[in-house]
Design a protein around this motif. Structure first.
Motif, mmCIF file in Angstrom:
data_model
loop_
_atom_site.group_PDB
_atom_site.id
_atom_site.type_symbol
_atom_site.label_atom_id
_atom_site.label_comp_id
_atom_site.label_asym_id
_atom_site.label_seq_id
_atom_site.Cartn_x
_atom_site.Cartn_y
_atom_site.Cartn_z
ATOM 1 N N GLU A 2 0.843 -1.360 -0.147
ATOM 2 C CA GLU A 2 0.095 -0.079 0.045
ATOM 3 C C GLU A 2 1.031 1.159 0.070
ATOM 4 O OE1 GLU A 2 -3.371 -0.117 -0.292
ATOM 5 O OE2 GLU A 2 -3.284 -2.516 -0.045
ATOM 6 N N LEU A 3 0.334 2.324 -0.047
ATOM 7 C CA LEU A 3 0.886 3.721 -0.066
ATOM 8 C C LEU A 3 1.751 3.921 0.972
ATOM 9 C CD1 LEU A 3 1.493 6.554 -1.488
ATOM 10 C CD2 LEU A 3 -0.785 7.432 -0.666
ATOM 11 N N ILE A 4 1.053 3.639 2.187
ATOM 12 C CA ILE A 4 1.984 3.860 3.620
ATOM 13 C C ILE A 4 3.328 2.823 3.582
ATOM 14 C CG2 ILE A 4 0.552 1.979 4.525
ATOM 15 C CD1 ILE A 4 2.101 5.056 6.337
ATOM 16 N N ASP A 5 3.306 1.855 3.019
ATOM 17 C CA ASP A 5 4.557 0.995 2.854
ATOM 18 C C ASP A 5 5.524 1.644 2.020
ATOM 19 O OD1 ASP A 5 3.524 -1.354 4.348
ATOM 20 O OD2 ASP A 5 2.236 -1.508 2.711
ATOM 21 N N TRP A 6 4.990 2.137 0.775
ATOM 22 C CA TRP A 6 5.930 2.662 -0.086
ATOM 23 C C TRP A 6 6.684 4.026 0.857
ATOM 24 C CZ3 TRP A 6 8.041 0.757 -3.996
ATOM 25 C CH2 TRP A 6 7.409 -0.347 -4.519
ATOM 26 N N LEU A 7 5.689 4.657 1.320
ATOM 27 C CA LEU A 7 6.191 6.079 2.063
ATOM 28 C C LEU A 7 7.272 5.557 2.976
ATOM 29 C CD1 LEU A 7 2.990 8.051 2.528
ATOM 30 C CD2 LEU A 7 4.895 8.648 0.751
ATOM 31 N N ILE A 8 7.032 4.713 3.945
ATOM 32 C CA ILE A 8 7.874 4.393 4.919
ATOM 33 C C ILE A 8 9.242 3.844 4.321
ATOM 34 C CG2 ILE A 8 8.264 2.688 6.754
ATOM 35 C CD1 ILE A 8 5.289 2.856 7.535
ATOM 36 N N LEU A 9 8.933 2.823 3.386
ATOM 37 C CA LEU A 9 10.464 2.428 2.672
ATOM 38 C C LEU A 9 11.214 3.691 2.082
ATOM 39 C CD1 LEU A 9 12.097 0.053 1.704
ATOM 40 C CD2 LEU A 9 10.488 -0.229 -0.255
ATOM 41 N N SER A 10 10.470 4.402 1.308
ATOM 42 C CA SER A 10 11.269 5.582 0.568
ATOM 43 C C SER A 10 11.688 6.568 1.760
ATOM 44 C CB SER A 10 10.249 6.363 -0.359
ATOM 45 O OG SER A 10 9.770 5.239 -1.264
ATOM 46 N N PHE A 11 10.874 6.760 2.744
ATOM 47 C CA PHE A 11 11.522 7.865 3.655
ATOM 48 C C PHE A 11 12.530 7.430 4.244
ATOM 49 C CE2 PHE A 11 11.693 9.400 7.890
ATOM 50 C CZ PHE A 11 11.446 10.938 7.485
ATOM 51 N N THR A 12 12.592 6.185 4.651
ATOM 52 C CA THR A 12 13.783 5.482 5.513
ATOM 53 C C THR A 12 15.119 5.435 4.867
ATOM 54 O OG1 THR A 12 12.149 3.985 6.600
ATOM 55 C CG2 THR A 12 14.362 3.366 6.697
ATOM 56 N N LEU A 13 14.896 4.693 3.434
ATOM 57 C CA LEU A 13 16.219 4.709 2.731
ATOM 58 C C LEU A 13 16.670 6.096 2.446
ATOM 59 C CD1 LEU A 13 15.186 1.411 0.291
ATOM 60 C CD2 LEU A 13 16.393 1.721 2.629
ATOM 61 N N ILE A 14 15.958 6.872 1.763
ATOM 62 C CA ILE A 14 16.454 8.160 1.416
ATOM 63 C C ILE A 14 16.866 9.361 2.483
ATOM 64 C CG2 ILE A 14 15.695 10.416 0.081
ATOM 65 C CD1 ILE A 14 13.592 8.688 -1.431
ATOM 66 N N GLY A 15 16.256 8.824 3.469
ATOM 67 C CA GLY A 15 16.672 9.607 4.666
ATOM 68 C C GLY A 15 18.306 9.217 5.231
ATOM 69 N N ILE A 405 3.809 -1.995 8.255
ATOM 70 C CA ILE A 405 4.930 -2.855 8.954
ATOM 71 C C ILE A 405 5.515 -3.496 7.863
ATOM 72 C CG2 ILE A 405 5.307 -4.777 10.347
ATOM 73 C CD1 ILE A 405 4.464 -2.139 11.958
ATOM 74 N N ILE A 406 4.889 -3.851 6.616
ATOM 75 C CA ILE A 406 5.581 -4.224 5.388
ATOM 76 C C ILE A 406 6.724 -3.474 4.960
ATOM 77 C CG2 ILE A 406 5.316 -4.908 2.934
ATOM 78 C CD1 ILE A 406 2.337 -6.186 3.886
ATOM 79 N N GLY A 407 6.165 -2.094 4.801
ATOM 80 C CA GLY A 407 7.054 -1.076 4.257
ATOM 81 C C GLY A 407 8.386 -1.222 5.359
ATOM 82 N N LEU A 408 8.077 -1.108 6.709
ATOM 83 C CA LEU A 408 9.266 -1.120 7.704
ATOM 84 C C LEU A 408 10.386 -2.274 7.445
ATOM 85 C CD1 LEU A 408 10.846 0.317 10.062
ATOM 86 C CD2 LEU A 408 9.265 -1.331 11.550
#
Length: 571
Positions: A2-15, A405-408
């Protein structure tokens, strides 16, 4: 996803990439770039050392290893605490005293330039391959499970790492690894407690462990000397100690982590921290795999966790046989539910034996499925991985974890890939620049020149790692494959260092020749073991290689006229 997974994944790696780039840019000297300005404190060193070893392979492959084979794999790490003590007593004082930038620098002072260059080349060979695998490992699994393009994933992971590693060098690696380890531990603890929550209400943690124990998953110690078994108490204590000594003491990807310490005491405390935490950390990751096994005792699992393999066989002439195996597995699962219900309320030996029998039947069905997949792949001239250990945990995450949690947890996997790859590229570049380029080709240039060249070597090794990842083929369980590659080289490298430290009468030429002969012998032994001509589990290659190079050096020293090379470095 879902969108929330993509946001968490992207924010973590880019950050992580942006933080590491901004925090550490601007190194002007080799000391700043290669040794991080010697600013690291002990906890930074300890976490950096752990993050370097704990690649994505650890978090993808280790739970699957436990799912299939139980906790016995933890014996592989029994040698780590022993090795840490030896490294703190022997290796670190020597490195600190001589103020080296790379581990191989001391070999020139003790022996000569060609021995230093040869040992550095052995490191570059095995670590260069391993860097590609640490990118390839998460990429191939995420590609198979999520349907993403494999080569694009390889390129994305590789480029993210290259950006901040080129920019900040050793300090960038150490700084980002603290954030990456925080993400990793948070994700794994969430996964553990989530699995416990997903079990039936009457299945407590204790009952879950009882169910795992009933199926032999909780057997940790194996005291046998059976060479058919890769993981025993003795292979862990002996082979594991020699592997850990070479990896943590003579592998630049690890040595560079603690050479950045503020003092010798900080370096030693960081390594002791790693020694105390390593076995518990690996035990916990394996325990997560055990919990996944218990979860699938109550929930139907796929016959093979690799979706690519499943697709190939279902589109082949063996589809009917495969479907029959799936029906057999469902029947076993239903029968097991009845037995588990009784066992959970009133455990007995007869019910335990029935559970074991049912799980053995399911394992046989899985083995039969792998044979069908292998036949289907050969008919279609495809390379398909039938060993699905590496897909167990990611399958569980994507099909059972709540959104977010999937994104995390995907961020955990990719953060681990980035942290270990960054360390490897950093070490490969430092070794190439200082042990090969500066020492053999361009010896008298400015600090800025060598910093610039180290950055270019980092970029070059990063591109090479991406290329290796794009052409690699997975032939082993990932966690084993990386350690197998290391074991073919590590024993020889460690032996060279032990000759330098403890055998002062051995001169340069005997060591150089014996190192070449030993490496050829190790390649030969490994090939013979692969074809089952001999029995020698890969962990023992570390011990065997170390002994061979030391013995050969003594023999060659005895039969040749002593050379006149001085040994100023360590005497």
């Amino acid at each position: 996803m879902e969108l929330i997974d993509w946001l968490i994944l992207s924010f973590t790696l880019i950050g992580i990439v942006v933080y590491g780039t901004l925090k550490t840019r601007g190194s002007k000297s080799v000391k700043d770039y290669v040794r991080g300005g010697n600013q690291a404190k002990w906890w930074t060193i300890g976490l950096s050392v752990m993050a370097t070893q704990a690649s994505a392979i650890t978090f993808l492959s280790t739970p699957g290893q436990a799912f299939h084979d139980g906790l016995g794999f933890v014996q592989f790490y029994f040698g780590v605490p022993i090795a840490m003590v030896i490294i703190c007593m022997v290796f670190i004082p020597i490195y600190h005293k001589l103020k080296v930038y790379t581990a191989y620098e001391i070999l020139e002072g003790r022996f000569d330039v060609k021995t230093r260059s040869l040992t550095a080349t052995f490191f570059l060979m095995q670590r260069g391959i391993a860097a590609g695998i640490t990118i390839y490992a998460p990429a191939i699994i995420l590609s198979a499970v999520l349907g993403w393009n494999l080569n694009i994933l390889n390129i994305i992971i590789g480029l993210l790492v290259i950006i901040y590693t080129v920019s900040g060098g050793t300090r960038a690696v150490s700084v980002t690894q603290k954030q990456q380890m925080a993400v990793i531990f948070t994700g794994m603890f969430i996964a553990f407690f989530a699995i416990l929550h997903f079990l039936p209400e009457d299945i407590t943690f204790q009952k879950a462990m009882d169910i795992a124990a009933a199926n032999g998953k909780m057997n940790i110690l194996d005291y046998s000397f059976d060479l058919d078994n890769r993981y025993t108490m003795w292979s862990g204590l002996i082979g594991g100690t020699f592997l850990a000594l070479s990896y943590f003491g003579a592998d630049q990807s690890q040595v560079q982590r603690y050479l950045s310490g503020r003092s010798m005491k900080e370096m030693q405390m960081g390594m002791i921290f790693n020694g105390l935490m390593k076995v518990p950390m690996q035990f916990f990751i394996l325990l997560v795999g055990i919990m996944v096994f218990v979860f699938y005792q109550f929930n139907l699992s796929p016959l093979n966790f690799n979706p690519s393999a499943d697709k190939v066989v279902k589109e082949s002439i063996y589809a009917e046989e495969y479907l029959d195996l799936e029906k057999e597995q469902i029947a076993i699962f239903q029968q097991r539910q009845e037995t588990l219900t009784e066992y959970a309320t009133s455990p007995s030996n007869s019910l335990k034996e029935e559970l074991v029998t049912l799980n053995l039947k399911e394992r046989q069905a899985r083995d039969n499925a792998k044979n069908l997949i292998d036949k289907a792949a050969k008919d279609k001239l495809l390379d398909v991985e039938t060993n699905d250990k590496d897909y167990v945990f990611i399958h569980f995450i994507l099909n059972n974890m709540p959104r977010g949690i999937i994104g995390l947890l995907l961020a955990v996997i990719l953060s681990a890939a980035m942290s270990s790859t960054a360390s490897e590229l950093n070490a490969l570049a430092s070794t190439t620049a200082l042990d090969i380029y500066r020492r053999n080709y361009v010896p008298n240039q400015t600090q800025q020149h060598y910093v610039r060249m180290t950055k270019w070597f980092t970029f070059g090794w990063g591109i090479l790692a991406i290329i290796v990842a794009c052409v690699a083929y997975l032939a082993e369980n990932l966690i084993e494959l990386v350690n197998i590659i290391g074991s073919v080289f590590y024993g020889n490298i460690l032996g060279i260092f032990l000759l330098a430290f403890f055998f002062k009468k051995i001169k340069a030429n005997p060591v150089f020749v014996s190192a070449i002969i030993t490496q050829i012998m190790l390649f030969t032994l490994f090939i013979l073991e692969q074809y089952e001509i001999i029995k020698l589990p890969y962990l023992w290659l570390n011990f065997v290689g170390c002994v061979i190079v030391i013995v050969l050096a003594h023999v060659l020293q005895a039969i040749k006229k002593p050379d006149n090379l001085k040994s100023p470095g360590l005497e």
